[in-house]
Structure formats: C-alpha cells, structure tokens
Design a protein around this motif. Structure first.
Motif, PDB file in Angstrom:
ATOM      1  N   LEU A  77       0.818  -1.219   0.000  1.00 21.38           N
ATOM      2  CA  LEU A  77       0.000   0.000   0.000  1.00 21.38           C
ATOM      3  C   LEU A  77       0.853   1.272   0.000  1.00 21.38           C
ATOM      4  N   ASP A  78       2.169   1.128  -0.155  1.00 21.22           N
ATOM      5  CA  ASP A  78       3.121   2.246  -0.081  1.00 21.22           C
ATOM      6  C   ASP A  78       3.118   2.929   1.278  1.00 21.22           C
ATOM      7  N   VAL A  79       2.911   2.166   2.324  1.00 25.51           N
ATOM      8  CA  VAL A  79       3.040   2.650   3.696  1.00 25.51           C
ATOM      9  C   VAL A  79       4.361   2.093   4.204  1.00 25.51           C
ATOM     10  N   HIS A  80       5.336   2.974   4.413  1.00 22.75           N
ATOM     11  CA  HIS A  80       6.670   2.488   4.744  1.00 22.75           C
ATOM     12  C   HIS A  80       7.094   2.795   6.172  1.00 22.75           C
ATOM     13  N   GLY A  81       6.492   3.749   6.818  1.00 21.62           N
ATOM     14  CA  GLY A  81       6.900   4.102   8.173  1.00 21.62           C
ATOM     15  C   GLY A  81       6.056   3.397   9.207  1.00 21.62           C
ATOM     16  N   MET A  82       6.707   2.704  10.121  1.00 25.04           N
ATOM     17  CA  MET A  82       5.990   2.053  11.211  1.00 25.04           C
ATOM     18  C   MET A  82       6.930   1.894  12.394  1.00 25.04           C
ATOM     19  N   THR A  83       6.369   1.795  13.569  1.00 25.07           N
ATOM     20  CA  THR A  83       7.116   1.523  14.779  1.00 25.07           C
ATOM     21  C   THR A  83       6.605   0.210  15.337  1.00 25.07           C
ATOM     22  N   VAL A  84       7.524  -0.691  15.683  1.00 19.66           N
ATOM     23  CA  VAL A  84       7.155  -1.995  16.222  1.00 19.66           C
ATOM     24  C   VAL A  84       7.781  -2.146  17.602  1.00 19.66           C
ATOM     25  N   SER A  85       6.961  -2.514  18.580  1.00 22.44           N
ATOM     26  CA  SER A  85       7.421  -2.726  19.947  1.00 22.44           C
ATOM     27  C   SER A  85       7.005  -4.110  20.419  1.00 22.44           C
ATOM     28  N   GLU A  86       7.851  -4.738  21.218  1.00 24.83           N
ATOM     29  CA  GLU A  86       7.476  -5.999  21.842  1.00 24.83           C
ATOM     30  C   GLU A  86       6.692  -5.680  23.112  1.00 24.83           C
ATOM     31  N   VAL A  87       5.500  -6.244  23.220  1.00 27.66           N
ATOM     32  CA  VAL A  87       4.638  -6.009  24.371  1.00 27.66           C
ATOM     33  C   VAL A  87       4.119  -7.341  24.888  1.00 27.66           C
ATOM     34  N   LYS A  88       3.536  -7.329  26.064  1.00 27.35           N
ATOM     35  CA  LYS A  88       2.905  -8.527  26.628  1.00 27.35           C
ATOM     36  C   LYS A  88       1.534  -8.143  27.145  1.00 27.35           C
ATOM     37  N   GLY A  89       0.596  -9.055  27.051  1.00 23.39           N
ATOM     38  CA  GLY A  89      -0.742  -8.780  27.543  1.00 23.39           C
ATOM     39  C   GLY A  89      -1.641  -9.980  27.318  1.00 23.39           C
ATOM     40  N   TYR A  90      -2.911  -9.777  27.592  1.00 22.75           N
ATOM     41  CA  TYR A  90      -3.873 -10.827  27.326  1.00 22.75           C
ATOM     42  C   TYR A  90      -5.233 -10.218  27.087  1.00 22.75           C
ATOM     43  N   GLY A  91      -6.060 -10.968  26.406  1.00 23.79           N
ATOM     44  CA  GLY A  91      -7.430 -10.560  26.144  1.00 23.79           C
ATOM     45  C   GLY A  91      -8.348 -11.660  26.632  1.00 23.79           C
ATOM     46  N   ARG A  92      -9.182 -12.132  25.758  1.00 21.73           N
ATOM     47  CA  ARG A  92     -10.133 -13.177  26.139  1.00 21.73           C
ATOM     48  C   ARG A  92      -9.454 -14.493  26.485  1.00 21.73           C
ATOM     49  N   GLN A  93      -8.266 -14.732  25.911  1.00 21.05           N
ATOM     50  CA  GLN A  93      -7.598 -16.001  26.168  1.00 21.05           C
ATOM     51  C   GLN A  93      -7.060 -16.085  27.601  1.00 21.05           C
ATOM     52  N   LYS A  94      -6.833 -14.940  28.242  1.00 26.46           N
ATOM     53  CA  LYS A  94      -6.363 -14.861  29.628  1.00 26.46           C
ATOM     54  C   LYS A  94      -5.124 -15.711  29.879  1.00 26.46           C
ATOM     55  N   GLY A  95      -4.218 -15.719  28.919  1.00 24.96           N
ATOM     56  CA  GLY A  95      -2.976 -16.476  29.076  1.00 24.96           C
ATOM     57  C   GLY A  95      -3.193 -17.953  28.803  1.00 24.96           C
ATOM     58  N   HIS A  96      -2.201 -18.746  29.133  1.00 26.34           N
ATOM     59  CA  HIS A  96      -2.277 -20.188  28.945  1.00 26.34           C
ATOM     60  C   HIS A  96      -1.259 -20.846  29.861  1.00 26.34           C
ATOM     61  N   SER A  97      -1.301 -22.181  29.938  1.00 23.43           N
ATOM     62  CA  SER A  97      -0.311 -22.881  30.750  1.00 23.43           C
ATOM     63  C   SER A  97       0.633 -23.652  29.840  1.00 23.43           C
ATOM     64  N   GLU A  98       1.877 -23.748  30.260  1.00 19.70           N
ATOM     65  CA  GLU A  98       2.904 -24.457  29.509  1.00 19.70           C
ATOM     66  C   GLU A  98       3.614 -25.427  30.432  1.00 19.70           C
ATOM     67  N   ILE A  99       4.255 -26.415  29.828  1.00 21.23           N
ATOM     68  CA  ILE A  99       5.056 -27.366  30.595  1.00 21.23           C
ATOM     69  C   ILE A  99       6.503 -27.162  30.207  1.00 21.23           C
ATOM     70  N   TYR A 100       7.358 -26.895  31.207  1.00 23.70           N
ATOM     71  CA  TYR A 100       8.782 -26.691  30.976  1.00 23.70           C
ATOM     72  C   TYR A 100       9.549 -27.598  31.921  1.00 23.70           C
ATOM     73  N   ARG A 101      10.328 -28.504  31.364  1.00 24.73           N
ATOM     74  CA  ARG A 101      11.113 -29.473  32.143  1.00 24.73           C
ATOM     75  C   ARG A 101      10.240 -30.221  33.154  1.00 24.73           C
ATOM     76  N   GLY A 102       9.083 -30.628  32.695  1.00 19.64           N
ATOM     77  CA  GLY A 102       8.194 -31.436  33.511  1.00 19.64           C
ATOM     78  C   GLY A 102       7.312 -30.675  34.479  1.00 19.64           C
ATOM     79  N   ALA A 103       7.529 -29.384  34.630  1.00 25.10           N
ATOM     80  CA  ALA A 103       6.712 -28.599  35.553  1.00 25.10           C
ATOM     81  C   ALA A 103       5.752 -27.715  34.756  1.00 25.10           C
ATOM     82  N   GLU A 104       4.511 -27.698  35.178  1.00 24.77           N
ATOM     83  CA  GLU A 104       3.515 -26.862  34.505  1.00 24.77           C
ATOM     84  C   GLU A 104       3.473 -25.495  35.171  1.00 24.77           C
ATOM     85  N   TYR A 105       3.423 -24.454  34.369  1.00 28.06           N
ATOM     86  CA  TYR A 105       3.311 -23.106  34.914  1.00 28.06           C
ATOM     87  C   TYR A 105       2.404 -22.278  34.021  1.00 28.06           C
ATOM     88  N   ALA A 106       1.807 -21.256  34.616  1.00 30.24           N
ATOM     89  CA  ALA A 106       0.846 -20.411  33.895  1.00 30.24           C
ATOM     90  C   ALA A 106       1.565 -19.217  33.283  1.00 30.24           C
TER      91      ALA A 106
END
Length: 112
Positions: A23-52
């Motif tokens: 669209l010939d739009v070349h200028g933008m700013t990108v930032s790394e952010v963290k947050g949640y919406g309806r998913q409200k995060g998730h749980s993962e398993i790392y080295r056998g331990a589950e954490y949220a």
C-alpha cells in the motif's frame, strides 16, 4: 490524519509489513509487548513442571497515515494478521492532531 495501533502475533509481522509495503506505507514503529485478552494467558510445561503464562508476548505496530488511507491500512493489517484463532489481536484507530518531521520541520501530511 490517523494513528493506527495494531496488537498482533509476532509470527504475523512479516506478512503485515509486506501488506503495508504493497500500500506504499513504509513508516511504522514496532514494539514488543505482553498482555492478554479473552484467552487470559495459557499454561505451559517446561522441564516437567507446569506453569501459567498470564501475559502473552505480542507485537505493537504503530502507523501514522493520512485519513483517507486509514481504512485500506486497517483492512490490510486485518487480512495479513488473521489466523482465525484466538489471540490474533486488535486494531485501534485514533485521530492524530499533529505531526512534525524533526529534520526538516515539515508538518501535517508532508511529515508522514
């Protein structure tokens, strides 16, 4: 003028960048952010331990455009960032009162 803020999945940034370049739009700013919406995060398993994971990593893309171009940019981001899964993100469109290019002093749409 409008300020478009999109919160997207990190994996979709290259598709969004390409859609904006088309669209010939070349200028933008990108930032790394963290947050949640309806998913409200998730749980993962790392080295056998589950954490949220309450805050999910996302990217915040900010683009300033002329008002007539805002709907096309919003549609391009929506199409490029869509995976049809929860957590695809959100797009916010705000009125932009003034823009000044620091190097030349140009203002308004000339500064974009």
């Amino acid at each position: 003028m409008k300020l478009i803020i999109a919160i997207i999945k990190p994996s979709r940034i290259e598709d969004v960048r390409q859609a904006l370049n088309d669209l010939d739009v070349h200028g933008m700013t990108v930032s790394e952010v963290k947050g949640y919406g309806r998913q409200k995060g998730h749980s993962e398993i790392y080295r056998g331990a589950e954490y949220a994971v309450h805050f999910v990593p996302k990217l915040k893309v900010e683009i300033a455009v002329d008002s007539p171009q805002a709907s096309a940019v919003t549609d391009a981001i929506k199409t490029a960032a869509n995976t049809d899964r929860i957590g695809d993100g959100k797009i916010f469109v705000l009125d932009l009162e003034a823009v000044t290019r620091i190097r030349t002093g140009e203002t308004g749409t000339a500064a974009l």
